[in-house]
Each structure stands twice: as C-alpha cells, then as structure tokens.
Design a protein around this motif. Structure first.
Motif, PDB file in Angstrom:
ATOM      1  N   THR A 191      35.811  41.849  36.574  1.00  0.00           N
ATOM      2  CA  THR A 191      34.838  42.911  36.871  1.00  0.00           C
ATOM      3  C   THR A 191      35.493  44.068  37.612  1.00  0.00           C
ATOM      4  O   THR A 191      34.810  44.983  38.061  1.00  0.00           O
ATOM      5  CB  THR A 191      33.692  42.347  37.745  1.00  0.00           C
ATOM      6  N   ALA A 205      34.949  47.553  36.179  1.00  0.00           N
ATOM      7  CA  ALA A 205      33.551  47.958  36.358  1.00  0.00           C
ATOM      8  C   ALA A 205      33.288  48.332  37.809  1.00  0.00           C
ATOM      9  O   ALA A 205      32.627  49.339  38.096  1.00  0.00           O
ATOM     10  CB  ALA A 205      32.621  46.837  35.913  1.00  0.00           C
ATOM     11  N   VAL A 236      29.320  52.681  40.704  1.00  0.00           N
ATOM     12  CA  VAL A 236      28.908  51.280  40.611  1.00  0.00           C
ATOM     13  C   VAL A 236      28.628  50.738  42.008  1.00  0.00           C
ATOM     14  O   VAL A 236      29.419  50.893  42.929  1.00  0.00           O
ATOM     15  CB  VAL A 236      29.974  50.439  39.886  1.00  0.00           C
ATOM     16  N   VAL A 259      28.332  44.324  41.000  1.00  0.00           N
ATOM     17  CA  VAL A 259      28.397  43.609  39.733  1.00  0.00           C
ATOM     18  C   VAL A 259      28.061  42.148  40.025  1.00  0.00           C
ATOM     19  O   VAL A 259      28.795  41.468  40.745  1.00  0.00           O
ATOM     20  CB  VAL A 259      29.782  43.711  39.072  1.00  0.00           C
ATOM     21  N   VAL A 285      25.355  44.795  35.972  1.00  0.00           N
ATOM     22  CA  VAL A 285      26.011  45.889  36.685  1.00  0.00           C
ATOM     23  C   VAL A 285      24.940  46.808  37.258  1.00  0.00           C
ATOM     24  O   VAL A 285      23.997  47.187  36.548  1.00  0.00           O
ATOM     25  CB  VAL A 285      26.937  46.680  35.732  1.00  0.00           C
ATOM     26  N   ALA A 322      29.828  51.119  32.861  1.00  0.00           N
ATOM     27  CA  ALA A 322      30.527  50.079  33.624  1.00  0.00           C
ATOM     28  C   ALA A 322      30.259  48.698  33.028  1.00  0.00           C
ATOM     29  O   ALA A 322      31.134  47.821  33.041  1.00  0.00           O
ATOM     30  CB  ALA A 322      30.110  50.138  35.090  1.00  0.00           C
ATOM     31  N   VAL A 328      33.119  45.231  31.795  1.00  0.00           N
ATOM     32  CA  VAL A 328      33.185  43.833  32.253  1.00  0.00           C
ATOM     33  C   VAL A 328      33.695  42.971  31.096  1.00  0.00           C
ATOM     34  O   VAL A 328      33.189  43.057  29.979  1.00  0.00           O
ATOM     35  CB  VAL A 328      31.794  43.337  32.704  1.00  0.00           C
TER      36      VAL A 328
END
Lengths: 326, 210, 710
Positions: free
Chosen positions: C54, C57, C63, C66, C107, C118, C122
């Motif tokens: 991750t 991401a 972000v 996650v 996410v 994002a 992953v």
C-alpha cells in the motif's frame, strides 16, 4: 484517473507539436475518458484539440468535406448530409445515445477502441491492451466477436457505426503529421489485428485526423443502415449492415455493402457487391449475395449465431434499401 | 497504527518532505499546469515532484445556471464531479460514471451531454445548465411540470437527466412521433421503468407548444 | 373542503423536489471535512491475500488512510464472541477471498479523484485456491438449504404428472439478474465522539440498518442515526446492510472524519446482491380436457459459499392452480460468487416464469386457449394451506386483460399472424405474491396552523410511500393533501418495517389510518361530538378553543388474528402483444396490459406507475438482462450498463395498468394487498409466450435475444 497535464491547443500544428510521449489528443472524450477511468489508457498529458478550426461541413467540387472535430450529431443532422448521404445520418443515429453523439467527434469516432470485455478489464488478458498477454476472448465469452479477418491474437470487433457507413460511402481520410499531411481511403484506415492487435488503425504517433471527404454521387435514394442489437437502442451491434443501391428499373446498377460487428474493421462485402451488380434486385439475388458474403466466415464458441444472423441482416438491409420484398 | 486524522503521518517516508516542500513551492508560484511539461522534465524521475506537478490545479472559468465561477480544478475532475462535489449542485446524478446511463445529463451551451465523460477543464468559458437552473424562481419549467403531472419518475434518481434530455429533445425537434421520442430518449435509463409516462410528459409539452 | 377519496390520482408529494434536483439522496449530504472512500477489489476468485503493498497508495497525494485485510481496526460485531454477530461477509476481518471482486482494501482520501487513483495503486499477492463459478458444472452439487425452510413439499403423490395423458416436462433457465438501481450504492458515515454515528445510506429499512450498525460496532441503538430520505431505486438491493456500509462506518471511525464510500457500477455487480441464476424443471400432467393431474416444480439456484441465500421460487406451483397432486423441490448451489438477495418479485417471479411458460406449452399440447386452461384449473381456495382466500378476483383479471389486449385477435397456431414482415403474437402470464402486514407505529401532530405531520421510519425507494400515506391521511381527516406531510427515511422516527415484500402500504398505511382515526376521534371528542359524526369540524378552532398549541398522538398498528384465517395474496394477469422479425430475430413488445387484484388502490397514479415499472422490469428479465461470468476467471465480464442491458425507452411500449380495485375485507383496515412485487411476476412468461405465439419458437433460456430466434 491517473494524474495528467492538460494543455489546450488552438492551432493544428501546435497541437501536433504539443503531443509528446504518452500523450493523447482529447476531443469529445466519450471513449478516451472512459478508458482512462478504467485504467486502460494512462496518459501523462492530454492535448485538448476541441478548439482547433476543424469543424466545417462544406461542399467541395467532388462532394463534401467534414472537419474531424464535427460532432456526430452535427454531421448526422446537417442538411447536406441528410440530402446526399442519408446512410451516414442513419448510421450515426444508430450509435450510442443522443448525449454521446453531441460530444463524440468524427475523428474520435474513428479512433474508438473495441468494446471487447477482455480489453476493458485490466485484470484479464488482452493482446490489444497488453501485447503478449493473450487473447481472453478466443476461448472466452466471444458472443460479440469477429467472424471475419480475426487472428489468434485478437478476435475483437470495431464498434463504430459511423465507420461502416463511411466505408460504404468510400470516404477519404485527411491526416496531418509533424512532417506534413497524407490522404488515404477510409477503408484503409482501420486494420486487421494480425500479430499486432494493439494497432487499431494506420495512424502514426503524432498524426492527427483533420477531415474527411465524401465523394458524389452516393446514390442516396436506396440506402439502409440496419443494426441488430440486444436491445432496441443504446447498444453495440451484434451485426450491422450498411447498404446503398443504385437501381435502374428493377436492376442493380451500383451497390455498396459493408458489415459491422463482424471484424476488426468495417467489413466490405465485395463478393456480394460483384454478384449483385447488373442483376435484378430480387430477394433471391439478395440471398445469393448474402451467401457469397459469408464465404470464409469463422465463428467461435459463442458467436455461431452470427453465421446465420449476418446473412439474414444483409438480406434484410437490401430489402429495406431497395424496397424489394419478393 | 498512525493517527489517521493527521494527513502527514508517514514520517518514515524519506521522500515525504520533498513532496511537501515542493507542494508549498509550486503553490506559491501559482498554477503551472498549463506550462509545457518540459518545464518539469528535469524532475521526471522524481515521482513525487511529477505527481505534485500534475496534481496542480488549473484555473477554470465556467458559468453554471447563470452564475459565473472562477475555480481551480484538477484536470482529471469531470464536469459531473465538479458540479456534485465542489459546487454542491447535486441535482445532476451519477449513475454509472461511464456514459452508459444518462443520469448526469446537463446542457453545455444549450446542448445535452453526459457530464461524467467531460473534463471540467474542457468546459472553459462555457455555459452549463443543470436541473437546478431550469425553473425560473418558483415557476417550474413546463417539462418539470409535465413530469409531475404524468408521474414520469418514481425514485427520482434518473429524473434530472431525463428532464434535461427531454428539454433538449424538444428543442432539437425530435418529437414527431412516439417512436422518435422513445428512440431519442434512449440515452437515459430509468430502472423504475417510467418510460411510457416520460414519453407522455414530453408529448404533452410538445403539444402545448411550450 | 377538498376532500380526497382513496384512489384519487394525487401527484407525487415529493415530485417538486425530484424534478428540481432538490431531493437529496444519501451521498449528497454536505459534511465538513468529508473524505472519500474507494474499495480495492480482489483480483482472484478464491484463496487468501498473502501480502499487500500500500506504499504507493499511501504516498499518493491526498490519501488519508489505507485500510486492508491486514491492518483493519477490529469491528466488535465481527468477533467470535459477539452477542449479535454481523451476518454474511465480514469485510477486512481476515485475508480470505471467496469471490472475485471481494474488497480487500479501502483507500480514504481528500477527494474522490485522489481516492480513486490511489485505490489503483494498491497491489496484493495471493495464494489462490481452486474455485467454482460454473452453475451448470456444479448443478449436481445442489443441496437442500440449511435454513430448514425449504424442505421438499408433497401434496398427494409426488411426480404424479408423469402418469397423465398429456405431459409437459421442461427446464427453464434464468441468468443472474442485477438490480442496478440508477443510484450507486453509497454511504456517508460521520461519527460524533466514540459512541454515536450518523449514517446516510441507501436503505430500504432504516430500522434494520440501525440495528446492523449498532450490532456491528457495539453501540446503543439510539446512538446510531440512519438517514435515508430519498433512495434512488433499490428493488431489493438495499434490504440489508452490506459489508461496504459497515466498512464506511469503520473507516470514518478510524480517520475521525466523515467518509463517503460510493460503489462503482462495476462493484455493484459483486457487492449488493442479484437475482440468482436458476434452472427450474416443471412437470405438468393434465387430462385431455385440461384438468391438471400433477404439478412438479424443481429449482436449483446459485448462492455464495460464504452465505446461503434462499427464496420462494417453487412456492407458486403449490397454490396458484388446483391440482390434487403437487410437489416441489428446492436446491441451492454454493459457488464462489457474491451472495444473491431478493430482487423485485423475487423467487415468485423466477418461479412464475417457469410455471406460466409450462402452462402455455400445455395449452398448445391440449389445443386449448391458455386462459381457458387456467380457468379449468382455477383454485377456489388455497390448495396449499387449505384456507379460503381473503379475496381473489383473478377471473376478472383474465377477462379485463383479454378484452383490453384484443385476445380475440390471437391465432392459436404460432406464426400465422403477420404485420408486414413482422410476426405478431399474443401471450399471457399470471402471478401471485403474499399479502403481508407488519407492526408499524406512526406519530401524528396537528398544529395550530392546521397542518398535519406524520412520522414513521419507513422508506420510499420509488413507489411513492409519502404520497400514498398522504392520501390515506387526507381521506380520513378530511383535509386537503397540501396540509399534510409525511416524514420517512430516518431511524429516529417511530418503528416501521423494511420496505420489501410489497407490505409498506398495508403496514404503514394501516398505521396511518389508525392514528388518523384516533386523532380525528380525539378532535370530535374535544368538540363534544360522537366520533362517528359526519359533521365537519374546524380542527384549528378546536385546538384554539381548548388552548392547545398542537395535538400529537402516536399509535402502533399490527395484524389481527382474524386475518390468519385466510390465505392472502395479490394476483396479477399480464397480457403481451409482441412482434418478432423472422429474419433478424428482433422482438418488439407492442403492447402490455397488466391487470392486478391488489385489493384497494390507495394512490392510483403512483400505483399505476409501480405496475408499469414492474412490467418494464419483467421485459428486461425476458428480453435483455443477463449477467455473465467467465468461469475461467470467475469474474463478471459485462459488469456495466453498456454490456448488461437494462431496457431503454425504445424497448418499452405504452403499458397499461388496470386495477380490480376491490378492498380485501380481512387483511387490514384499508383493504390493500400490495403492488410492488406482483407488478413483475408473470410478465416474463407473458412475453415469452407471446414470442412463441408469434413465431413458434419456445425459448426456455432467458433472455430472448435476437440470436435465439433466427
């Protein structure tokens, strides 16, 4: 969507210059934005070409010139197109939806990618999307797929209705590149998949479609675009047929027949045309033409029906175009 | 686990500070997204800088329902998401986000389109009309009124798109027959199945000459 | 006074909000600090997630968090010792993957665009295990459901049809069908501290959603607030609380900010149920004069390996027609797919397609008119439960439908009626759906300005609940409709059942009826008049005279014992006229008449729309809809609205709904039996039977696409 830069071009040469590596021209966006949302196309840059002066529809000494940035509906509704090329209007109106036709351009329609479900899903194999990854459709759910001109690498079909009619109308494509322009028959624009299914057409990197020309005469009196699909509207073709006839009394003087939904490019039915030319316009002759058109067709597990539906559609399109029912 | 309420939580990430400072810098200099990409080519292999660049917002001047907006948007923001998420004009609906349902239909310079497939930045200088812009004060547009009278909807979710499409349809002159109305309204899916009432509403508006 | 009578066509009370874009659906509530959640689907069909990366991401701009199967914060209701464990899939609770597309990460980012991008960054590695998604291949693995409600049924002799002089024995297949409401399933979760949460979610039952969220997070029920005032269609897909809804609440708790989680259209093919793929065998045996000797109905339908789903596919064959012998068998086939859930008409629609197609086949074998065949086997009482019907006007349905469609134009021999190149045919199909009623409470308040507001925690997924309730209230109180408003879709309102099983008007409407009668009675009492007085009184003056700023009452209404002495169903008869092109296989439905005995019709306009809408759903079932899995990958390959064909405007002719409109005397005080499901049940058979009548091709595998008719 992946992040990207966006630039707006105001003149054609500038647009071509602005196009760099991993860049795409953005016109109507109806296909490109969808592909980007699905992660199939991930450009670093979009060059918005909708401000380029490529939006004319005008007479030429030999026919009609259509700017590549005209929308599908602008062309479909244009009086000159309706009068001289009604087949093209019919084909446009059989495609997509009114809203999409208001966005999609002629050039963009030519660049439209296949609707093969394996192409559209990045988790599945597709030689067109990722060369060498295999063809998901070959042994898969290939109900919508090709029966002509396919290869072991790709059995996808071109989804454009417009292109079927433009092939029948023997249009010409005008292309501009960094090193000048070129002109080629519309029928030569799209290609068969062969070993390079990632290439839908013969456009080179950095080239831009600028216009189309349509010749006259296009025998507008006896035309039909028949599209058979899983619902009445707003669906891609199982098969489609563009038929244009010039009748002389009861005889076929000239004929154009092109099929969609059956190949990686618009599929011109030359054997059927040759057979019909000079013959009486009868349903029996239409059937024989359809039979000849189907020579060499090859179906897969789920699209066997096209071997019957396609010739039926040819006959029906000819019947409707000619008004001959017996 | 890190405190997720803090966006800048990944201090172990060595590239992190680079990205942050770049962000600040580029913000200070204003938008650079229109600058040819060559400007940032030097930093091309620097993931974060590249991201930071392309994430930079672009100016957008757009008129929505008669109101002029000067905005900054990411190039990848669609007109639909701009309307719904940034301008709080949630009357325009998202049903598929892929041009397959028509719920997001709006008028751009008077022409009906699917706003989910239109980048907001492509609409620079254009006039957008959404369902919220159809009525004049308390007076409904005749099509809105006809939809109510003919019960041209049930759940109401596709309704904005249906009405925007229907208004355009009448303007396009595609109301010569029931078949024509039906065909040219087929870009708007209604799962509740109000189609026949929608057609009646459109016929009503057409017949009233409005 | 503008007195409204029951059944009067009232425009939809929320119509103005819906045509102006003012109606707010669940994903449209502004929340300060809102974040956006996007799910990451598994790309395998069975196995375990062994690792996830991750980092990209998390590094991506905007972000916030996650959540994965490895780091997800515990959900109390997922734990083994939970008092009320969460039903079904427990998202992110472990690393097991049961079906392709099962979410393995979520996410959360500052914008929708950033979260969406994002989520694509992953990646996961898996240990794959063999999977099964092929229904046909696993047909023999069908089992009697574990829930004990689907034991084999036998009345008289099993398989008695086999010994009859005339026999029909055929298999009928329905593919998986997706609800595909136009609104994407969406949930906004916003916590207030650690023990209270507001959830704006697409729900057919806010009370059920409230219980589910409270149980999952160990919260006091009253600390969970479900808001679902406008629902953009559901058709069954929002009958339960789905894993992604729990995930949104979980994520909002983690990031301490509101989270909006919207499924993509593609994700809706795997995450919010569907009508399961089903193969049914019908055996019908009859005497030469058309009396049924035996009915056998067997059904196999798919379910998920991680949760069992069952529905009433075979029940219709036990009571719709009189037959001394009848038996049913019901099996489910567990596969590596998402779990199905009831879809409009649910199992009854599935079953009616098979039974009503088989009856049509029998009519041709007997050389008997399909209506005459049904009349010959008319069930005067419920043969399954051995009870009298509370009401049944099916003969009237047949007669009205036949007359309206022009049944006398039908030619018995298939393929003999033409219109130009098109072959024209007529068909009919019937249906029945249980008339239910659940306990409901409604609160009512009369204000000094003469306005009346009613509250109940029911829903409106499209049928026009508020409109029907307004009609009832206006009728009893003798007030104009615009003086009345009905508030729904909030768990803070008095208890109401989930909107499903066609019981909303019967349940909530009865409660509205009762509470309005009580309010009216109280006002007459205050006026010194007998409660049954027909004298009009001025409510505002009554309040004023008694110094009351308002008058508020609340009352529960529930089924009484008397109704249990009867068998109660809504009945329908659908009549279709279709044209089939013999060369191209195109089918056009030219006319569809839906005649329904659903008891008293409360709101004629909205009920008509509901009937028409159900018919459109039936046309989709029979002609266009099919969700396809590529069994090599275990994945849907037409999971979008371009390739999964919901009917469009051009597919639909004028559809006419005709109501018998006679109150059921027993089921409830307003005499209603329900419309929502019956509107779809029997439609598919009517159209398929018309297709056969038109062209002589009997299609037993839906949908009837052009390729099957050439």
């Amino acid at each position: 969507m992946n992040p990207f830069t966006y630039v707006r071009a105001t003149e054609t040469s500038g647009a071509i210059r602005a196009l760099g590596r991993d860049s795409h021209f953005l016109a109507g966006g109806t296909n490109l934005i969808d592909l980007m949302k699905m992660g199939i196309v991930t450009p670093e840059k979009l060059v918005d070409i909708t401000h380029l002066p490529l939006k004319h529809i005008s007479r030429t000494p030999t026919g009609l010139s259509i700017g590549a940035l005209c929308t599908n509906s602008e062309v479909a509704d244009h009086p000159l197109v309706l009068k001289h090329y009604p087949l093209l209007s019919m084909a446009f109106n059989a495609g997509a939806s009114p809203q999409l036709r208001n966005m999609a351009t002629v050039g963009g329609n030519m660049m439209q990618r296949t609707r093969c479900p394996y192409f559209f899903d990045t988790a599945l194999p597709c030689n067109k999307r990722v060369p060498g990854s295999g063809c998901g459709a070959l042994q898969g759910y290939n109900r919508m797929h090709a029966i002509f001109g396919a290869s072991d690498q790709c059995i996808a079909v071109n989804p454009s209705d417009m292109s079927i009619a433009l092939t029948a109308l023997e249009a010409t494509v005008h292309i501009q590149g960094a090193r000048g322009g070129r002109i080629l028959p519309f029928a030569d624009f799209h290609r068969l998949p062969g070993d390079t299914p990632e290439k839908d057409n013969v456009l080179e990197p950095g080239e831009l479609i600028t216009s189309l020309t349509l010749p006259l005469p296009a025998f507008p009196d006896h035309v039909h675009y028949l599209k058979i699909r899983d619902r009445t509207s707003y669906a891609f073709a199982l098969v489609s047929v563009a038929a244009a006839l010039q009748l002389d009394g009861g005889n076929v003087r000239a004929v154009r027949l092109v099929m969609g939904g059956v190949a990686h490019k618009p599929w011109r039915l030359e054997a059927a045309e040759d057979f019909l030319r000079g013959k009486p316009a009868t349903v029996e002759n239409f059937r024989q033409a359809a039979y000849l058109a189907m020579q060499g067709a090859k179906a897969y597990a789920y699209n066997q029906f096209k071997l019957t539906l396609a010739p039926n559609a040819i006959v029906q399109a000819l019947k409707t175009a000619s008004g001959v029912t017996a | 686990m890190a405190d997720y309420s803090d966006n800048q939580s990944h201090e172990e990430d060595l590239e992190h500070s680079t990205r942050r400072s770049f962000f600040k810098q580029s913000t200070a200099f204003g938008a650079i997204a229109l600058t040819p990409a060559a400007l940032v080519r030097a930093a091309e292999h620097q993931w974060d800088e590249k991201i930071a660049d392309v994430f930079e917002k672009m100016p957008l001047n757009i008129e929505v329902n008669g109101v002029k907006h000067s905005l900054k948007v990411e190039p990848r923001t669609t007109l639909l998401d701009l309307l719904r998420e940034q301008l709080d004009l949630t009357g325009t609906k998202k049903g598929c986000d892929r041009g397959q349902c028509g719920a997001c239909t709006v008028h751009v310079n008077g022409v009906r389109i699917n706003s989910c497939l239109s980048l907001a930045v492509s609409n620079e200088g254009k006039k957008i009309t959404t369902i919220e812009g159809l009525a004049v004060g308390d007076n409904l547009h005749p099509m809105q009124d006809a939809f109510i009278r003919h019960d041209g909807f049930q759940c109401g979710y596709c309704t904005s798109g249906q009405i925007m499409s229907a208004v355009a349809l009448v303007k396009e002159g595609r109301t010569h027959s029931r078949e024509q109305i039906s065909e040219f309204m087929s870009g708007n899916i209604c799962r509740c199945g109000a189609y026949s009432n929608i057609v009646k509403a459109i016929e009503d508006v057409k017949n009233s000459g409005l | 006074m503008n007195k409204i009578v029951l059944g009067e066509p009232l425009n939809r009370v929320d119509g103005r909000l819906k045509v102006t874009g003012g109606a707010k659906y669940s994903g449209e509530y502004k929340q300060p600090g809102l974040t956006y959640g996007v799910l990451v689907p598994a790309t395998i069909t069975s196995g375990t997630v062994t690792a996830m990366d991750t980092r990209a991401a998390e590094r991506a701009p905007g972000v916030v968090a996650v959540i994965t199967v490895f780091n997800a914060p515990a959900v109390p209701g997922f734990q083994k010792d939970a008092v009320k464990p969460v039903r079904g899939l427990k998202l992110f609770n472990d690393n097991k993957v049961y079906f392709n597309g099962q979410p393995i990460a979520l996410v959360i980012a500052e914008t929708f665009e950033r979260a969406t991008y994002a989520a694509k960054l992953v990646t996961a590695t898996y240990a794959e295990t063999p999977f099964e998604t092929s229904f046909e291949k696993n047909f023999d693995k069908g089992v009697v459901p574990n829930n004990g409600q689907y034991k084999d049924y036998v009345r008289g002799l099993a398989d008695a049809y086999k010994n009859a002089p005339v026999i029909v024995e055929e298999d009928y297949k329905l593919p998986s069908e997706m609800h595909n409401p136009m609104e994407l399933h969406v949930t906004i979760a916003a916590w207030v501290g650690d023990d209270e949460v507001h959830v704006y979610t697409k729900s057919q039952g806010v009370m059920g959603s409230q219980r589910s969220v409270a149980n999952a997070f160990g919260l006091a029920t009253e600390k969970v607030h479900i808001h679902s005032r406008f629902v953009g269609g559901a058709f069954g897909s929002s009958l339960r609380t789905w894993p992604h809804e729990i995930a949104a609440v979980q994520a909002a708790k983690l990031v301490k900010r509101p989270v909006k989680l919207t499924l993509t259209r593609e994700q809706m093919f795997t995450s919010v149920g569907y009508r399961p793929l089903t193969i049914q065998k019908i055996g019908l045996g009859a005497t030469l004069d058309g009396k049924l000797v035996g009915i056998t109905h067997e059904s196999h339908s798919q379910t998920a390996v991680y949760e069992e789903f069952t529905e009433n596919a075979v029940a219709v064959s036990r009571f719709l027609y009189a037959s001394a012998n009848a038996n049913t068998r019901y099996r489910v086939v567990p596969l590596n797919v998402g779990v199905p859930c009831p879809m409009r008409g649910p199992g009854e629609a599935t079953g009616a397609f098979a039974l009503e197609s088989a009856l049509d086949e029998l009519s041709y074998k007997l050389g008997m008119d399909p209506i005459a065949l049904r009349l010959a086997n008319y069930a005067e009482t419920d043969p399954e439960r051995n009870l009298p019907w509370s009401s049944k006007y099916v003969k009237e349905c047949y007669a009205l439908g036949a007359s309206r469609i022009g049944w006398d134009q039908r030619l018995a021999h298939p393929g003999s009626l033409r219109d130009g190149e098109w072959l024209v045919g007529y068909g009919m199909g019937c249906g029945a759906f249980g008339a239910h009623r659940s306990a409901t409470t409604v609160r009512i308040r009369l204000s000094a300005d003469g306005r009346v507001v009613l509250w109940s925690a029911t829903s409106d997924i499209g049928p026009g609940t508020g409109t029907a309730m307004t009609v009832i209230a206006a009728n009893i109180l003798g007030l104009p409709a615009d003086k009345i408003s009905f508030e729904l879709g909030d768990s803070g309102f008095p208890t109401a059942p989930t909107q499903g099983g066609s019981q909303t008007v019967s349940s909530v409407g009865s409660a509205v009826h009762d509470v309005c009668v009580a309010l009216r009675g109280r006002l007459y009492e205050l006026s010194g008049l007998p409660v049954d007085s027909t004298t009009d009184i001025d409510y505002v003056r009554v309040l004023k005279e008694h110094g009351l700023p308002e008058l508020e009452l609340s009352g529960e209404s529930k089924p009484d014992a008397e109704a249990q002495k009867y068998s109660s169903y809504s009945f329908s008869a659908h009549f279709a006229k279709v044209a089939v092109h013999p060369l191209t296989g195109q089918v056009r439905v030219r006319q569809l008449i839906a005649v329904v005995d659903a008891g008293k019709v409360i709101s004629h306009k909205t009920a008509s729309s509901q009937m028409i809408g159900g018919a459109v759903g039936g046309i989709g079932m029979v002609l266009t809809e099919e969700a396809v899995i590529d069994d090599r990958f275990g994945k849907y390959i037409n999971g979008n609205l371009a390739d999964y064909h919901v009917p469009v405007n051009a597919d639909i002719p004028d559809i006419e709904a005709i109501f018998i409109d006679k109150p059921d005397p027993y089921i409830n005080p307003i005499g209603t039996k329900g419309v929502g499901e019956i509107s779809l049940i029997g439609v598919a058979a009517a159209v398929a039977n018309a297709v056969y009548n038109a062209c002589g091709k009997r299609i037993r595998e839906l949908p009837i696409t052009p390729d099957k008719l050439i």
